[in-house]
Structures are given as C-alpha cells and as structure tokens.
Design a protein around this motif. Sequence first.
Motif, short mmCIF file in Angstrom:
data_model
loop_
_atom_site.label_atom_id
_atom_site.label_comp_id
_atom_site.label_asym_id
_atom_site.label_seq_id
_atom_site.Cartn_x
_atom_site.Cartn_y
_atom_site.Cartn_z
N PRO A 107 0.77 -1.24 0.16
CA PRO A 107 0.14 -0.09 -0.06
C PRO A 107 0.92 1.35 -0.07
N ASP A 108 2.20 1.10 0.58
CA ASP A 108 2.99 2.29 0.75
C ASP A 108 3.39 2.94 -0.81
N LYS A 131 0.34 4.27 -2.61
CA LYS A 131 0.18 5.45 -2.07
C LYS A 131 1.12 6.48 -2.85
N ALA A 138 -8.52 2.99 -1.22
CA ALA A 138 -8.13 4.36 -0.87
C ALA A 138 -7.17 5.02 -1.48
N HIS A 139 -6.43 4.30 -2.45
CA HIS A 139 -5.27 4.96 -3.14
C HIS A 139 -5.42 4.92 -4.81
N LYS A 196 -8.56 -1.22 1.56
CA LYS A 196 -7.17 -0.93 1.60
C LYS A 196 -6.50 -0.20 0.51
N MET A 197 -6.56 -1.08 -0.99
CA MET A 197 -6.02 -0.46 -1.85
C MET A 197 -6.89 0.53 -2.71
N GLU A 234 -11.39 -6.18 3.37
CA GLU A 234 -10.35 -5.59 3.86
C GLU A 234 -9.37 -5.15 2.86
N ALA A 235 -8.86 -5.93 2.10
CA ALA A 235 -7.93 -5.69 1.01
C ALA A 235 -8.43 -4.63 0.21
#
Length: 231
Positions: free
Chosen positions: A173-174, A177, A205-206, A202-203, A198-199
């Motif tokens: 994710p970093d 991002k 979001a970016h 998480k992704m 969840e996965a």
Amino acid sequence: MEGLRMDFHAWRHVFKLDPNKRLEDEALSALIQSGTDAFLIGGTDGIDAENTFTLFNRLNGCGIPVALELSHPDQTIRGFDHYFIPTVLNAGTVDWVVGHQVRAFERHGHLFEARHVTGQGYIVLNGAAKVAEVTEARTELSLEQVVAYAETGHHLFRLPSLYLEYSGTFGSPDVVKEVRLAVPDAHLFYGGGIDGAEAAMKMAAHVDTIVVGNVIYENLDGALATVAALR
C-alpha cells in the motif's frame, strides 16, 4: 449500450475473468448481480480467440460493460464495449512495450473505434507472476523507480490510464500511495491479491479502480465481498 457506465473513469470495481479458467454458470450469475462496475476479460496462459469469444458470449447482454484486455493480437474479436491495450512499461523486451500493440492494430485496427480503445501503462511488480515471466519484466525496483515508471507513462507517453499489477500477491500500500501522490490526475488501476473486503478497501483508498481476479476462482464469497466493501 445506453445506460451502462461506459466511461472507465467511473469504474471503482472491476471483476477480471480469465477465459482459460472454468467458471460455473451460478458463479457467473452471482458476479453479474454483485454490483460491480465492469468485467475485464484477460489472462496470460492459454488465451485465444475461441475461449475469449465463449466467455464474451456468456456475458453478452448482462447489462454491465464488458472490456477486453488485449494482451495478444490473436485474442481480438469485435463486440466488446471497450478495449484496453496494455503496454508494459517495465518489460524486458520491446515487444511488450510497442510490438504486440502494433501487430494488433495492423491486423485488427479496422475493428476499433478510437473512443472505445484505451492505452494502459502496466507496471508489473510481482516477479513470481506469470505475466512477469512472459514480459521479462524488471520487477526488482526501488520505490523511486516505480514512481519514475508511472511518471514516464503518464507525463511522457500521455497514457490515459496506469495499472499497478501485483498479479497473485497483495502489493505494498505504501508503494501504491506514493504512485498516487506522484500522478494524482492519472486514472490508476490496481490488481493483485485482493481477496476480501479488507484488502479491497485498503487499496481502493489510493487508486481509482480495483481489479479483482484470482479470488473469483478460489473463494467466490470473498470476491463478492470486495464489491460490497466499496458500496
């Protein structure tokens, strides 16, 4: 097809279906009814015009946009709502940057309407993936190099979309991002290892669009949960 979300910029969630993998009618029906924004047909192994057409026919008239990831000229058939033509920016051979794409237009350019064709800059980041092997992708990249590939695709080549491809594993994710921050106005796709809600969140979001593929064939409930997570 009037009323469909034909503009890929509006897609938040896409199911990627592999013509070379078995998918029961019941499972396909569940995917169609899930609320996904689009289907993307594509894969690496054993893909040809026959199995691509078979899968396309099963989706034809489903009321959801169906796009083709045109990774090989022999795979081209008419009738898709959209065509994504990938160029692998970190490929180790020029054929996957601007070779297969030229052959596709040479053979089938007359089938394409410009508004239905999108160049897509892939950055392949999982060295163990089949796509990395086939394209001889340089996957051992620093964060700065990944960002540089994204900036090259967006600013220099003016590609309408970029695709971070971790095929088969959940990416960093970093890294995603940082790519988002570097090219905030690019339409960014992410694919790889999204196996549940969840996965997906998480992704998502970016990036603009998440692509969910392998989990369809391994855990259908997990695949369906990725849609619900974004709604």
